[in-house]
Write an enzyme that holds these catalytic residues in place. Structure first.
Site, PDB file in Angstrom:
ATOM      1  N   SER A 268      37.173  34.056  41.651  1.00  0.00           N
ATOM      2  CA  SER A 268      38.220  34.979  41.240  1.00  0.00           C
ATOM      3  C   SER A 268      38.005  36.320  41.929  1.00  0.00           C
ATOM      4  CB  SER A 268      38.189  35.139  39.723  1.00  0.00           C
ATOM      5  OG  SER A 268      38.524  36.454  39.364  1.00  0.00           O
ATOM      6  N   LYS A 269      39.056  36.802  42.582  1.00  0.00           N
ATOM      7  CA  LYS A 269      38.897  38.039  43.355  1.00  0.00           C
ATOM      8  C   LYS A 269      38.596  39.226  42.436  1.00  0.00           C
ATOM      9  CE  LYS A 269      43.749  39.186  43.492  1.00  0.00           C
ATOM     10  NZ  LYS A 269      44.999  39.052  44.119  1.00  0.00           N
ATOM     11  N   ARG A 270      39.039  39.145  41.209  1.00  0.00           N
ATOM     12  CA  ARG A 270      38.799  40.255  40.286  1.00  0.00           C
ATOM     13  C   ARG A 270      37.391  40.265  39.719  1.00  0.00           C
ATOM     14  NH1 ARG A 270      44.158  41.950  39.763  1.00  0.00           N
ATOM     15  NH2 ARG A 270      45.234  39.992  40.017  1.00  0.00           N
ATOM     16  N   GLU A 271      36.857  39.070  39.501  1.00  0.00           N
ATOM     17  CA  GLU A 271      35.553  39.011  38.829  1.00  0.00           C
ATOM     18  C   GLU A 271      34.372  38.902  39.773  1.00  0.00           C
ATOM     19  OE1 GLU A 271      36.117  35.821  36.007  1.00  0.00           O
ATOM     20  OE2 GLU A 271      37.952  36.883  35.440  1.00  0.00           O
ATOM     21  N   TYR A 290      39.967  45.977  47.614  1.00  0.00           N
ATOM     22  CA  TYR A 290      38.882  44.993  47.553  1.00  0.00           C
ATOM     23  C   TYR A 290      38.076  45.142  48.831  1.00  0.00           C
ATOM     24  CZ  TYR A 290      41.631  42.720  43.911  1.00  0.00           C
ATOM     25  OH  TYR A 290      42.321  42.454  42.764  1.00  0.00           O
TER      26      TYR A 290
END
Ligand code: GLU
Length: 504
Positions: A268-271, A290
């Site tokens: 997951s790019k967020r986590e 990012y």
């Protein structure tokens, strides 16, 4: 005759291209190279609602940075199948023709249902305990489409420009079989397949129709894509079949997912606590960017090497491969079916291997800007010596500073643990003698330093080298002590020892 190998990477410009997408591009690239074929970049931008500004440029930049450039397609080469952007192809009426062919042969139909009607159908089915309700061979019978309405009514709706979509007419109970290069034979019953939308109400084709038309027109020999498309593949087989193109369709290969380090789910790019994008990506819909592999200090060769081994193995224990080497040995037989766990520590290790392959001059050139940012100007020979000494300790160029800043700056404090444990009432006398020995050397080389240190030991007994290190650098560990003292320089070492002796 075997078809010429022509593969495509076909991302949708719906955001930054993440590492999974780059791996798909890489496997396509390697396969094309191995077989002397073509690697095409097609931009699949038919979903205008998900279009993200800057995404297409990002994809192109990312492929360039990785050194896996297509020889045909958007931004690359002068291909014979222009345009390579689906929105532009739609303007040429390319997809419409195929949709019409499917309608006239009875394999596709018009559906006039509004969003509310579709939602109501879903609710009805959910209430009847149907899992994952779909618009399919059963449910379409209760909907407003050209299969349930009278011919006159359909004509009237079309004439009065009522919004419609075109759907694939999937048979009720038929076995669909196809051979996936990675997964082998896959069999699905058509009752599991929904009546996919082929043309949307804005006249745009969906991915399902558009990619098939393009793969055929662009003479694609192998469609290599992510596992997330496997469930749609049976519908695609039907579309090829109904268009009479089953014999011409590309061979399919569905690549395994890249899993997060725990192995439980997609990255997951967020986590993620590691970069997920090749280059830093600022999503226009979000505030913070990012960070990319490039900006985190990875070499593109290392990044590509890391990706190659996510889901593929060479069949040996070897791990370090250049793109050229990979393009000679890559094949789909060694691509796994199951997801590939990403190991961020191993990724750093790969970068370290590539860093060690660099010449000291290359490392020095890369480190000089960091050094001057810190306010230190040193000549080339000095920076080379520094890099030579410290490179075993680092995985990234930017770590040179943290690992060796004491070479450029005198310490302001001394490792408390070492001092508490080792500094005693004799230390001052002992190190004053070492200092005097150093002062009396006419030369300042690794050999002369070693020699004077050993002379001091012969006179005074064992001298703790770690304490000497702490007096000069402030820290408890580092590269070879005498090599480092030689680099720091005679005067500077003496000055630092004097300061330390006056403070401790
Ligand atoms: N546009 C699709 C995607 O972004 C491509 C899938 C394919 O390669 O067929 O995933």
């Amino acid at each position: 005759m075997e078809k010429r190998v022509r593969v495509r990477f076909a991302p949708s410009p719906t955001g930054g291209l993440h590492m999974g997408g780059v791996r798909t591009a890489l496997f396509n690239y390697l396969f094309a190279k191995k077989h002397g074929g073509d690697f095409i970049l097609r931009i699949e931008d038919t979903d205008q609602t998900r279009f993200v500004k800057g995404a297409e440029e990002y994809i192109i930049d990312a492929l360039k940075w990785c050194g896996i450039e297509p020889n045909e397609g958007v931004g690359f080469g002068d291909g014979a199948h222009k345009p390579y952007r689906q929105s532009e192809r739609k303007e040429l009426g390319i997809y419409q023709k195929y949709a019409e062919k499917l309608i006239s042969s009875g394999h596709a139909y018009y559906a006039f249902d509004t969003e509310e009607e579709i939602n109501a159908m879903r609710k009805r089915l959910e209430a009847a305990k149907v899992v994952a309700p779909q618009y399919n061979s059963v449910t379409r019978q209760n909907m407003r489409n050209s299969l349930t309405l009278s011919e006159d009514e359909v004509k009237h709706l079309l004439d009065t420009k009522v919004k419609y979509v075109v759907r694939l007419k999937v048979p009720r109970n038929e076995e669909i079989r196809f051979n996936d290069i990675i997964r082998g034979w896959v069999t699905v019953n058509s009752s599991q397949v929904d009546d996919k939308v082929l043309l949307k109400s804005d006249g745009m084709p969906t991915y399902h129709l558009a990619h098939i038309v393009d793969d055929i027109e662009m003479e694609i020999s192998h469609a290599v894509r992510g596992e997330e498309w496997l469930p749609s593949a049976p519908a695609h087989i039907l579309i090829y079949r109904y268009l009479g193109l089953e014999n011409e369709m590309p061979k399919l290969a569905h690549l395994p997912l890249i899993l997060n380090p725990d192995g439980n789910g997609k990255i997951s790019k967020r986590e993620a606590r590691f970069p997920v994008f090749p280059l830093s990506w600022q999503d226009p819909r979000e505030t913070a960017p990012y960070i990319g592999y490039k900006e985190a200090g990875y070499y593109p060769e290392a990044f590509v090497n890391i990706l190659a081994l996510l889901g593929w193995n060479p069949g040996t224990n070897e791990e370090i491969f250049s793109v050229e080497e990979l393009s000679q040995i890559f094949d789909f037989e060694r691509v796994h079916k199951s997801g590939a766990k990403f190991d961020p520590e191993k990724a750093k290790w790969f970068n370290q291997q590539y860093l060690r392959k660099k010449s000291d001059q290359e490392l020095a050139d890369a480190f000089k800007p960091v050094l001057s940012e810190k306010g230190h100007l040193r000549d080339n020979a000095f920076v080379i010596e520094f890099c030579k000494l410290v490179k075993e300790k680092v995985q990234f160029v930017h770590e040179f500073w943290e690992q060796g800043k004491y070479v450029f700056e005198a310490p302001v404090e001394y490792d408390a643990k070492v001092i508490t444990k080792k500094w005693n009432e004799n230390s001052k006398t002992l190190f004053t003698s070492v200092l005097n020995k150093f002062k009396s050397t006419s030369e300042w080389t690794i050999e002369s330093i070693t020699k004077s240190f050993h002379e001091a030991e012969a006179e005074l007994g064992k001298i703790d080298m770690q304490l000497l290190r702490v007096l000069v650098t402030g820290v408890a560990g580092g590269p070879q002590l005498f090599d480092m003292l030689a680099l720091i320089g005679k005067e500077e070492v003496q000055k630092r020892m004097e300061t330390a002796l006056s403070k401790l």
